[in-house]
Design a protein around this motif. Structure first.
Motif, PDB file in Angstrom:
ATOM      1  N   MET A  28       0.849  -1.196   0.000  1.00  0.00           N
ATOM      2  CA  MET A  28       0.000   0.000   0.000  1.00  0.00           C
ATOM      3  C   MET A  28       0.884   1.244   0.000  1.00  0.00           C
ATOM      4  O   MET A  28       1.917   1.293   0.650  1.00  0.00           O
ATOM      5  CB  MET A  28      -0.912  -0.001   1.235  1.00  0.00           C
ATOM      6  CG  MET A  28      -1.967   1.105   1.226  1.00  0.00           C
ATOM      7  SD  MET A  28      -3.176   0.947  -0.096  1.00  0.00           S
ATOM      8  CE  MET A  28      -4.124  -0.452   0.486  1.00  0.00           C
ATOM      9  N   SER A  29       0.458   2.243  -0.741  1.00  0.00           N
ATOM     10  CA  SER A  29       1.234   3.476  -0.870  1.00  0.00           C
ATOM     11  C   SER A  29       1.270   4.248   0.449  1.00  0.00           C
ATOM     12  O   SER A  29       0.344   4.185   1.260  1.00  0.00           O
ATOM     13  CB  SER A  29       0.605   4.359  -1.950  1.00  0.00           C
ATOM     14  OG  SER A  29       1.285   5.582  -2.084  1.00  0.00           O
ATOM     15  N   ASP A  30       2.357   4.980   0.662  1.00  0.00           N
ATOM     16  CA  ASP A  30       2.485   5.885   1.798  1.00  0.00           C
ATOM     17  C   ASP A  30       2.374   7.308   1.260  1.00  0.00           C
ATOM     18  O   ASP A  30       3.307   7.805   0.626  1.00  0.00           O
ATOM     19  CB  ASP A  30       3.832   5.668   2.487  1.00  0.00           C
ATOM     20  CG  ASP A  30       4.092   6.686   3.580  1.00  0.00           C
ATOM     21  OD1 ASP A  30       3.165   7.441   3.928  1.00  0.00           O
ATOM     22  OD2 ASP A  30       5.229   6.752   4.076  1.00  0.00           O
ATOM     23  N   PRO A  31       1.230   7.989   1.460  1.00  0.00           N
ATOM     24  CA  PRO A  31       1.045   9.310   0.862  1.00  0.00           C
ATOM     25  C   PRO A  31       2.113  10.328   1.255  1.00  0.00           C
ATOM     26  O   PRO A  31       2.491  11.167   0.434  1.00  0.00           O
ATOM     27  CB  PRO A  31      -0.346   9.731   1.368  1.00  0.00           C
ATOM     28  CG  PRO A  31      -1.064   8.433   1.560  1.00  0.00           C
ATOM     29  CD  PRO A  31      -0.012   7.490   2.082  1.00  0.00           C
ATOM     30  N   LEU A  32       2.601  10.291   2.505  1.00  0.00           N
ATOM     31  CA  LEU A  32       3.639  11.248   2.893  1.00  0.00           C
ATOM     32  C   LEU A  32       4.902  11.035   2.072  1.00  0.00           C
ATOM     33  O   LEU A  32       5.529  11.989   1.606  1.00  0.00           O
ATOM     34  CB  LEU A  32       3.952  11.118   4.383  1.00  0.00           C
ATOM     35  CG  LEU A  32       2.922  11.676   5.362  1.00  0.00           C
ATOM     36  CD1 LEU A  32       3.487  11.660   6.766  1.00  0.00           C
ATOM     37  CD2 LEU A  32       2.485  13.070   4.980  1.00  0.00           C
ATOM     38  N   SER A  33       5.283   9.777   1.892  1.00  0.00           N
ATOM     39  CA  SER A  33       6.455   9.498   1.068  1.00  0.00           C
ATOM     40  C   SER A  33       6.221   9.924  -0.375  1.00  0.00           C
ATOM     41  O   SER A  33       7.131  10.435  -1.035  1.00  0.00           O
ATOM     42  CB  SER A  33       6.799   8.004   1.123  1.00  0.00           C
ATOM     43  OG  SER A  33       7.136   7.612   2.434  1.00  0.00           O
ATOM     44  N   ASP A  34       4.997   9.726  -0.858  1.00  0.00           N
ATOM     45  CA  ASP A  34       4.669  10.163  -2.213  1.00  0.00           C
ATOM     46  C   ASP A  34       4.906  11.660  -2.378  1.00  0.00           C
ATOM     47  O   ASP A  34       5.482  12.115  -3.374  1.00  0.00           O
ATOM     48  CB  ASP A  34       3.200   9.857  -2.527  1.00  0.00           C
ATOM     49  CG  ASP A  34       2.913   8.381  -2.678  1.00  0.00           C
ATOM     50  OD1 ASP A  34       3.880   7.609  -2.867  1.00  0.00           O
ATOM     51  OD2 ASP A  34       1.733   7.997  -2.607  1.00  0.00           O
ATOM     52  N   ILE A  35       4.437  12.435  -1.393  1.00  0.00           N
ATOM     53  CA  ILE A  35       4.552  13.889  -1.478  1.00  0.00           C
ATOM     54  C   ILE A  35       6.024  14.317  -1.452  1.00  0.00           C
ATOM     55  O   ILE A  35       6.464  15.157  -2.244  1.00  0.00           O
ATOM     56  CB  ILE A  35       3.779  14.572  -0.332  1.00  0.00           C
ATOM     57  CG1 ILE A  35       2.273  14.299  -0.466  1.00  0.00           C
ATOM     58  CG2 ILE A  35       4.056  16.066  -0.293  1.00  0.00           C
ATOM     59  CD1 ILE A  35       1.636  14.891  -1.702  1.00  0.00           C
ATOM     60  N   VAL A  36       6.808  13.746  -0.531  1.00  0.00           N
ATOM     61  CA  VAL A  36       8.223  14.122  -0.425  1.00  0.00           C
ATOM     62  C   VAL A  36       8.981  13.741  -1.693  1.00  0.00           C
ATOM     63  O   VAL A  36       9.822  14.496  -2.184  1.00  0.00           O
ATOM     64  CB  VAL A  36       8.870  13.491   0.824  1.00  0.00           C
ATOM     65  CG1 VAL A  36      10.363  13.735   0.856  1.00  0.00           C
ATOM     66  CG2 VAL A  36       8.225  14.064   2.083  1.00  0.00           C
ATOM     67  N   ARG A  37       8.674  12.561  -2.244  1.00  0.00           N
ATOM     68  CA  ARG A  37       9.324  12.156  -3.495  1.00  0.00           C
ATOM     69  C   ARG A  37       8.957  13.107  -4.629  1.00  0.00           C
ATOM     70  O   ARG A  37       9.795  13.436  -5.473  1.00  0.00           O
ATOM     71  CB  ARG A  37       8.929  10.730  -3.860  1.00  0.00           C
ATOM     72  CG  ARG A  37       9.755   9.649  -3.179  1.00  0.00           C
ATOM     73  CD  ARG A  37       9.587   8.314  -3.862  1.00  0.00           C
ATOM     74  NE  ARG A  37       8.213   7.860  -3.819  1.00  0.00           N
ATOM     75  CZ  ARG A  37       7.724   7.071  -2.873  1.00  0.00           C
ATOM     76  NH1 ARG A  37       8.493   6.654  -1.882  1.00  0.00           N
ATOM     77  NH2 ARG A  37       6.460   6.687  -2.906  1.00  0.00           N
ATOM     78  N   LEU A  38       7.704  13.547  -4.654  1.00  0.00           N
ATOM     79  CA  LEU A  38       7.258  14.441  -5.711  1.00  0.00           C
ATOM     80  C   LEU A  38       7.942  15.807  -5.595  1.00  0.00           C
ATOM     81  O   LEU A  38       8.352  16.396  -6.590  1.00  0.00           O
ATOM     82  CB  LEU A  38       5.743  14.590  -5.653  1.00  0.00           C
ATOM     83  CG  LEU A  38       5.058  15.362  -6.769  1.00  0.00           C
ATOM     84  CD1 LEU A  38       3.663  14.813  -6.991  1.00  0.00           C
ATOM     85  CD2 LEU A  38       4.968  16.859  -6.468  1.00  0.00           C
ATOM     86  N   LEU A  39       8.083  16.303  -4.373  1.00  0.00           N
ATOM     87  CA  LEU A  39       8.713  17.611  -4.170  1.00  0.00           C
ATOM     88  C   LEU A  39      10.203  17.588  -4.498  1.00  0.00           C
ATOM     89  O   LEU A  39      10.763  18.573  -4.953  1.00  0.00           O
ATOM     90  CB  LEU A  39       8.523  18.065  -2.717  1.00  0.00           C
ATOM     91  CG  LEU A  39       7.109  18.480  -2.321  1.00  0.00           C
ATOM     92  CD1 LEU A  39       7.025  18.646  -0.818  1.00  0.00           C
ATOM     93  CD2 LEU A  39       6.716  19.767  -3.017  1.00  0.00           C
ATOM     94  N   ARG A  40      10.886  16.467  -4.231  1.00  0.00           N
ATOM     95  CA  ARG A  40      12.325  16.338  -4.411  1.00  0.00           C
ATOM     96  C   ARG A  40      13.058  17.518  -3.756  1.00  0.00           C
ATOM     97  O   ARG A  40      13.682  18.339  -4.415  1.00  0.00           O
ATOM     98  CB  ARG A  40      12.698  16.233  -5.892  1.00  0.00           C
ATOM     99  CG  ARG A  40      12.116  15.031  -6.583  1.00  0.00           C
ATOM    100  CD  ARG A  40      12.859  14.664  -7.854  1.00  0.00           C
ATOM    101  NE  ARG A  40      12.944  15.726  -8.825  1.00  0.00           N
ATOM    102  CZ  ARG A  40      12.009  15.998  -9.737  1.00  0.00           C
ATOM    103  NH1 ARG A  40      10.913  15.288  -9.775  1.00  0.00           N
ATOM    104  NH2 ARG A  40      12.179  16.967 -10.602  1.00  0.00           N
ATOM    105  N   PRO A  41      12.980  17.636  -2.408  1.00  0.00           N
ATOM    106  CA  PRO A  41      13.633  18.762  -1.735  1.00  0.00           C
ATOM    107  C   PRO A  41      15.137  18.683  -1.866  1.00  0.00           C
ATOM    108  O   PRO A  41      15.738  17.605  -1.866  1.00  0.00           O
ATOM    109  CB  PRO A  41      13.198  18.597  -0.277  1.00  0.00           C
ATOM    110  CG  PRO A  41      12.886  17.157  -0.137  1.00  0.00           C
ATOM    111  CD  PRO A  41      12.344  16.709  -1.462  1.00  0.00           C
TER     112      PRO A  41
END
Length: 307
Positions: A1-14
């Motif tokens: 199952m996906s982890d939405p917080l990890s999805d967001i951080v990966r998308l942002l690529r800080p």
């Protein structure tokens, strides 16, 4: 199952961009103009007062961690001095060396490590939508360790520096997101994930953005009626379920198009559109640009790409 917080951080690529030691002694006060980029600070020793525009002043003590997702104007001081020195971080970038406020000689009364970071992805409002204007965390030693490591890495030009910095900022963001009590977060993903009924549906939605979701199917993941789920989701997350799904699909589509690894038709298929024409219409309405033009204007450079 996906982890939405990890999805967001990966998308942002800080990506770490700047960190600096800050000390102060005696009578001192500094007024910073709005900066806009996400910034952080940890109190390594002593205490001071932070007054962020629109927020109540906060006394910061040794070990405290602060994150400002969009860094509005703020006042940092000893809590007594009324006439601050003004700094515009946009117009006058900080010097390379450590910064000293107030009395210039003798030991400091307070020692801080502060900095800011930028995102490789062009998603300027995403982090600000997840968090309140001021994140203040006390009593979590992991923040001190992470920020200290970040400062040490930023000060040295060792092999692999950029990769290490980006991973440390990833961790810093995730820890900040984890540390926020659900009751104090604004409507958004964090509050939704804190709701045991809504969290399974959010994870499912993130894991399968291309699925033809309906409110009724998402409600089954929450063990709620359709109407109860719609109301509960809208109140906690701040938007209706299908609006959140659209936002997530468009965020994923923008990421795919920036990376340039798939065609517009493939991007459409991966986010749930069987017709490229329908996807192009939705993408234009959501972003203001057709997909191909967006891909050309926001193409990621090799240095910005991260696994």
């Amino acid at each position: 199952m996906s982890d939405p917080l990890s999805d967001i951080v990966r998308l942002l690529r800080p990506q770490a961009a700047f960190s600096k030691g800050i000390t102060a002694a005696g009578a001192w006060a500094v007024r910073y103009s709005p900066f806009g980029e996400p910034s952080f600070c940890i109190v390594q020793a002593g205490r001071c007062v932070l007054a962020v525009d629109g927020q109540a002043p906060v006394v910061l003590e040794t070990g405290d961690f602060v994150l400002l997702p969009a860094t509005p104007g703020f006042l940092l001081s000893d809590g007594r001095t009324q006439l601050p020195h003004h700094i515009d971080p946009v117009r006058d970038p900080p010097p390379d060396q450590a910064i000293r406020h107030g009395r210039q000689d003798g030991p400091p009364d307070v020692r801080l490590l502060g900095g800011w970071f930028r995102f490789a992805a062009n998603e300027p409002d995403l982090l600000a939508a997840l968090l309140p204007a001021l994140v203040h965390v006390r009593g979590v030693p992991r923040f001190s360790q992470l920020v200290t490591l970040l400062g040490d890495e930023a000060d040295d030009d060792r092999p692999g520096r950029d990769v290490v910095l980006s991973r440390l900022v990833d961790l810093l963001l995730v820890e900040a997101l984890r540390a926020m009590p659900a009751a104090t977060t604004p409507p958004g993903l964090l509050r939704g994930l804190a709701d045991p009924r809504l969290a399974p549906s959010l994870r499912a939605l993130h894991a399968r953005p291309a699925h033809a979701w309906t409110v009724a199917e998402l409600a089954r993941h929450a063990a709620l009626s359709r109407s109860a789920y719609f109301e509960r989701f809208s109140r906690a997350v701040g938007v209706a379920p299908m609006a959140y799904l659209l936002n997530w699909r468009m965020a994923r589509a923008r990421e795919l198009l920036r990376e340039g690894r798939v065609s517009v038709a493939d991007a459409a298929d991966q986010v749930g559109y069987r017709s490229p024409a329908t996807f192009s219409t939705a993408f234009l309405r959501h972003t203001g640009l057709p997909p191909r033009r967006y891909a050309r204007q926001h193409a990621a450079t090799p240095s910005a790409m991260r696994s």
